[in-house]
Scaffold this active site. Sequence first.
Site, PDB file in Angstrom:
ATOM      1  N   ASN A   1     -16.227 -10.291  22.147  1.00  0.00           N
ATOM      2  CA  ASN A   1     -16.147 -10.851  20.803  1.00  0.00           C
ATOM      3  C   ASN A   1     -14.752 -10.608  20.248  1.00  0.00           C
ATOM      4  OD1 ASN A   1     -17.988 -12.021  18.598  1.00  0.00           O
ATOM      5  ND2 ASN A   1     -16.795 -10.457  17.514  1.00  0.00           N
TER       6      ASN A   1
ATOM      7  N   LYS B   1     -17.744 -20.240  16.574  1.00  0.00           N
ATOM      8  CA  LYS B   1     -17.715 -21.259  15.534  1.00  0.00           C
ATOM      9  C   LYS B   1     -17.235 -22.593  16.128  1.00  0.00           C
ATOM     10  CE  LYS B   1     -15.917 -21.586  10.923  1.00  0.00           C
ATOM     11  NZ  LYS B   1     -14.643 -21.707  10.294  1.00  0.00           N
TER      12      LYS B   1
ATOM     13  N   SER C   1     -30.877 -25.221  20.201  1.00  0.00           N
ATOM     14  CA  SER C   1     -31.573 -25.250  18.917  1.00  0.00           C
ATOM     15  C   SER C   1     -32.656 -24.186  18.855  1.00  0.00           C
ATOM     16  CB  SER C   1     -32.219 -26.611  18.681  1.00  0.00           C
ATOM     17  OG  SER C   1     -33.002 -26.538  17.499  1.00  0.00           O
ATOM     18  N   GLY C   2     -32.869 -23.676  17.659  1.00  0.00           N
ATOM     19  CA  GLY C   2     -33.951 -22.705  17.463  1.00  0.00           C
ATOM     20  C   GLY C   2     -33.520 -21.530  16.606  1.00  0.00           C
ATOM     21  N   GLY C   3     -32.266 -21.561  16.136  1.00  0.00           N
ATOM     22  CA  GLY C   3     -31.780 -20.479  15.287  1.00  0.00           C
ATOM     23  C   GLY C   3     -31.777 -19.161  16.045  1.00  0.00           C
TER      24      GLY C   3
ATOM     25  N   LYS D   1     -28.138 -32.997  20.374  1.00  0.00           N
ATOM     26  CA  LYS D   1     -28.329 -31.897  19.409  1.00  0.00           C
ATOM     27  C   LYS D   1     -28.007 -32.370  17.992  1.00  0.00           C
ATOM     28  CE  LYS D   1     -29.062 -28.066  17.460  1.00  0.00           C
ATOM     29  NZ  LYS D   1     -28.168 -27.093  16.938  1.00  0.00           N
TER      30      LYS D   1
ATOM     31  N   HIS E   1     -30.865 -34.351  16.807  1.00  0.00           N
ATOM     32  CA  HIS E   1     -31.928 -33.382  16.503  1.00  0.00           C
ATOM     33  C   HIS E   1     -31.742 -32.863  15.074  1.00  0.00           C
ATOM     34  CE1 HIS E   1     -33.114 -29.182  15.963  1.00  0.00           C
ATOM     35  NE2 HIS E   1     -34.110 -29.403  16.794  1.00  0.00           N
ATOM     36  N   ASN E   2     -30.511 -32.478  14.755  1.00  0.00           N
ATOM     37  CA  ASN E   2     -30.259 -31.914  13.430  1.00  0.00           C
ATOM     38  C   ASN E   2     -30.412 -32.965  12.331  1.00  0.00           C
ATOM     39  OD1 ASN E   2     -29.620 -29.725  15.017  1.00  0.00           O
ATOM     40  ND2 ASN E   2     -27.882 -29.107  13.780  1.00  0.00           N
TER      41      ASN E   2
ATOM     42  N   GLU F   1     -33.928 -33.204  11.705  1.00  0.00           N
ATOM     43  CA  GLU F   1     -34.287 -31.962  10.996  1.00  0.00           C
ATOM     44  C   GLU F   1     -33.990 -32.103   9.493  1.00  0.00           C
ATOM     45  OE1 GLU F   1     -32.595 -28.371  12.853  1.00  0.00           O
ATOM     46  OE2 GLU F   1     -31.882 -27.805  10.877  1.00  0.00           O
TER      47      GLU F   1
HETATM   48  P1  NAP Z   1     -21.707 -16.587  13.435  1.00  0.00           P
HETATM   49  O1  NAP Z   1     -22.813 -15.605  13.373  1.00  0.00           O
HETATM   50  O2  NAP Z   1     -20.930 -16.867  12.216  1.00  0.00           O
HETATM   51  O3  NAP Z   1     -20.705 -16.097  14.597  1.00  0.00           O
HETATM   52  C1  NAP Z   1     -19.529 -16.815  14.848  1.00  0.00           C
HETATM   53  C2  NAP Z   1     -18.906 -16.279  16.112  1.00  0.00           C
HETATM   54  O4  NAP Z   1     -17.749 -17.053  16.390  1.00  0.00           O
HETATM   55  C3  NAP Z   1     -18.438 -14.831  15.987  1.00  0.00           C
HETATM   56  O5  NAP Z   1     -18.631 -14.185  17.213  1.00  0.00           O
HETATM   57  C4  NAP Z   1     -16.959 -15.003  15.670  1.00  0.00           C
HETATM   58  O6  NAP Z   1     -16.170 -13.902  16.048  1.00  0.00           O
HETATM   59  C5  NAP Z   1     -16.649 -16.179  16.552  1.00  0.00           C
HETATM   60  N1  NAP Z   1     -15.418 -16.854  16.130  1.00  0.00           N
HETATM   61  C6  NAP Z   1     -15.212 -17.542  14.995  1.00  0.00           C
HETATM   62  N2  NAP Z   1     -13.961 -18.034  14.975  1.00  0.00           N
HETATM   63  C7  NAP Z   1     -13.381 -17.641  16.134  1.00  0.00           C
HETATM   64  C8  NAP Z   1     -12.106 -17.842  16.702  1.00  0.00           C
HETATM   65  N3  NAP Z   1     -11.176 -18.570  16.057  1.00  0.00           N
HETATM   66  N4  NAP Z   1     -11.869 -17.301  17.916  1.00  0.00           N
HETATM   67  C9  NAP Z   1     -12.803 -16.579  18.557  1.00  0.00           C
HETATM   68  N5  NAP Z   1     -14.041 -16.351  18.072  1.00  0.00           N
HETATM   69  C10 NAP Z   1     -14.308 -16.885  16.871  1.00  0.00           C
HETATM   70  O7  NAP Z   1     -22.187 -18.007  13.971  1.00  0.00           O
HETATM   71  P2  NAP Z   1     -23.495 -18.403  14.800  1.00  0.00           P
HETATM   72  O8  NAP Z   1     -24.576 -18.730  13.840  1.00  0.00           O
HETATM   73  O9  NAP Z   1     -23.743 -17.409  15.872  1.00  0.00           O
HETATM   74  O10 NAP Z   1     -23.018 -19.813  15.412  1.00  0.00           O
HETATM   75  C11 NAP Z   1     -22.280 -19.910  16.615  1.00  0.00           C
HETATM   76  C12 NAP Z   1     -22.349 -21.357  17.067  1.00  0.00           C
HETATM   77  O11 NAP Z   1     -23.728 -21.720  17.274  1.00  0.00           O
HETATM   78  C13 NAP Z   1     -21.812 -22.362  16.044  1.00  0.00           C
HETATM   79  O12 NAP Z   1     -21.250 -23.453  16.707  1.00  0.00           O
HETATM   80  C14 NAP Z   1     -23.076 -22.803  15.320  1.00  0.00           C
HETATM   81  O13 NAP Z   1     -22.931 -24.056  14.703  1.00  0.00           O
HETATM   82  C15 NAP Z   1     -24.055 -22.849  16.489  1.00  0.00           C
HETATM   83  N6  NAP Z   1     -25.483 -22.775  16.143  1.00  0.00           N
HETATM   84  C16 NAP Z   1     -25.916 -21.960  15.146  1.00  0.00           C
HETATM   85  C17 NAP Z   1     -27.281 -21.909  14.866  1.00  0.00           C
HETATM   86  C18 NAP Z   1     -27.822 -20.989  13.803  1.00  0.00           C
HETATM   87  O14 NAP Z   1     -28.996 -21.154  13.435  1.00  0.00           O
HETATM   88  N7  NAP Z   1     -27.055 -20.001  13.314  1.00  0.00           N
HETATM   89  C19 NAP Z   1     -28.175 -22.679  15.603  1.00  0.00           C
HETATM   90  C20 NAP Z   1     -27.686 -23.476  16.628  1.00  0.00           C
HETATM   91  C21 NAP Z   1     -26.344 -23.528  16.896  1.00  0.00           C
HETATM   92  P3  NAP Z   1     -15.778 -12.753  14.970  1.00  0.00           P
HETATM   93  O15 NAP Z   1     -16.916 -11.795  14.988  1.00  0.00           O
HETATM   94  O16 NAP Z   1     -14.525 -12.195  15.493  1.00  0.00           O
HETATM   95  O17 NAP Z   1     -15.614 -13.423  13.634  1.00  0.00           O
END
Ligand code: NAP
Length: 472
Positions: free
Chosen positions: A33, A77, A130-132, A184, A187-188, A191
């Site tokens: 990370n 992200k 998908s699924g949070g 996906k 899907h959203n 949703e």
């Molecule tokens: P999150 O909790 O905000 O985590 C974001 C992650 O991205 C962290 O590990 C962060 O690292 C890293 N990051 C952000 N900017 C970065 C950069 N410039 N370089 C390297 N690492 C970076 O987000 P999340 O909810 O896990 O989402 C991650 C992905 O899954 C996104 O694309 C989101 O749209 C997708 N997604 C989310 C959900 C949901 O329900 N949350 C569901 C499906 C898909 P740091 O810790 O260093 O900030």
Amino acid sequence: MTDADIGLIGLGVMGANLALNIADKGHTVAVYNRTPEKTDSFMQQAGSLADRFVPCRSLPDLVAAIRPPRPIIMMVKAGEAVDEQIDALKPLVAADDILIDAGNANFHDTRRRVDALGTAGPRFLGVGVSGGAEGARNGPSIMIGGTRESYARVEPILSAIAARYEDDPCSAYLGSDGAGHFVKTIHNGIEYANMQMIAEIFGLLRNGYGRSPKDIGHIFDRWNGGMLKSYLIEITGKVLAADDPDTGQPVVDIILDRAGQKGTGRWTAIEAQALGVPATTIEAAVSARALSALKQERVAAAEIYDARHFDGLGDYGVETVKALEKALHAATIIAYAQGFAALSAASDENGWDLPYRDIARIWRAGCIIRSAFLDVIMRAYEDASTPSNLLVAPAVVETLTEAAPALRTVVAGAVAAGMPVPALGAALGYFETYRSARTTAYLLQAQRDYFGEHGFERTDRPGDFHGPWGPG
Ligand code: NAP
């Protein structure tokens, strides 16, 4: 050390849970990370699975920790962060290593990345998950785009971590380059539509019939045992049952009415428009979130139009609840139909040959729009001839014919009482137009010809014609 089966970058909400899920299935995962403290706290919370992780402080360490040929999941992200990771990884990995973007990428970005990497490698898979958080941990729905060869190499891991519907993994290869991320996105979009329509039906019960959140929660609980059975109906029942510990009020009563959005619903509306596919219900749902954001303007407008109180919706009883259930069912079917129509157009446009039945199949568990209706969609696409639109699939026609009158009644009642039902209304408008053999588009053609000499076709003979109105 090159022992790990797979690497995972990004230990945020999704990445951490996905890593635990992969480890649960017996794999060793090298994790990295950007902010190292997050890796530390992840390792502290990994409990009995800690032995299956190789915590890494840098990308070179991560790459060195994985057994070649390396699969590396990026769960960061969406957007620039993914490009940065690819740029940083490119000099470190081999041509046959596979980078897997499992975030919510815009499928155009995925196509661009596939093109940019070309045949020189590394390989690239664009994977919609998908699924949070709960899905990532215990089994998400996984939508995969890329080459079949790359997919074949990671299939065992992806199938193992996916949700299961009656033991069938909810994970599938859907097509080349951006196919997984496009599916996906749709899907959203569905949703967004389903959530908005549920909120509108809730609004009618709450503001039109004066029911309490708890009463409505019970109604949703009952609906979840019937035709509306779905994850979103289930969680809405639970949400409505919850009280705020500080005030003792129902939680929904103390939540500000301003909905957030990260953009995937908007992408669906944009892509549908770009493809010339009407997705009115999804568009209405996206716009409803945008309208919700205009809180101050809405408060001011409510004063101007004295719209703080709606007229009631009249008598309330068992039949009311039945009509609302059927109306929501009809509108939900229409939202799915719009989503699948967008899939179909994109499949043609991009040469994906999307497997619609598989898409319905893998949405039946793990994902946010899982619902009993997906079984019906699967059946619709089992027919030898793929329907041009789900609304005309034999498996759907009978249900919708039965439910559509309730949608008319509910929307008409809401409109007459001055209550907002933008997504339900859009679903009904779409349905009424779609089942019209002759719409009033002939008048649009006449207008276009009048002011722009655009010409029109006639119903009685071929050719291009102009009206008898002279210069506009
Ligand atoms: P999150 O909790 O905000 O985590 C974001 C992650 O991205 C962290 O590990 C962060 O690292 C890293 N990051 C952000 N900017 C970065 C950069 N410039 N370089 C390297 N690492 C970076 O987000 P999340 O909810 O896990 O989402 C991650 C992905 O899954 C996104 O694309 C989101 O749209 C997708 N997604 C989310 C959900 C949901 O329900 N949350 C569901 C499906 C898909 P740091 O810790 O260093 O900030």
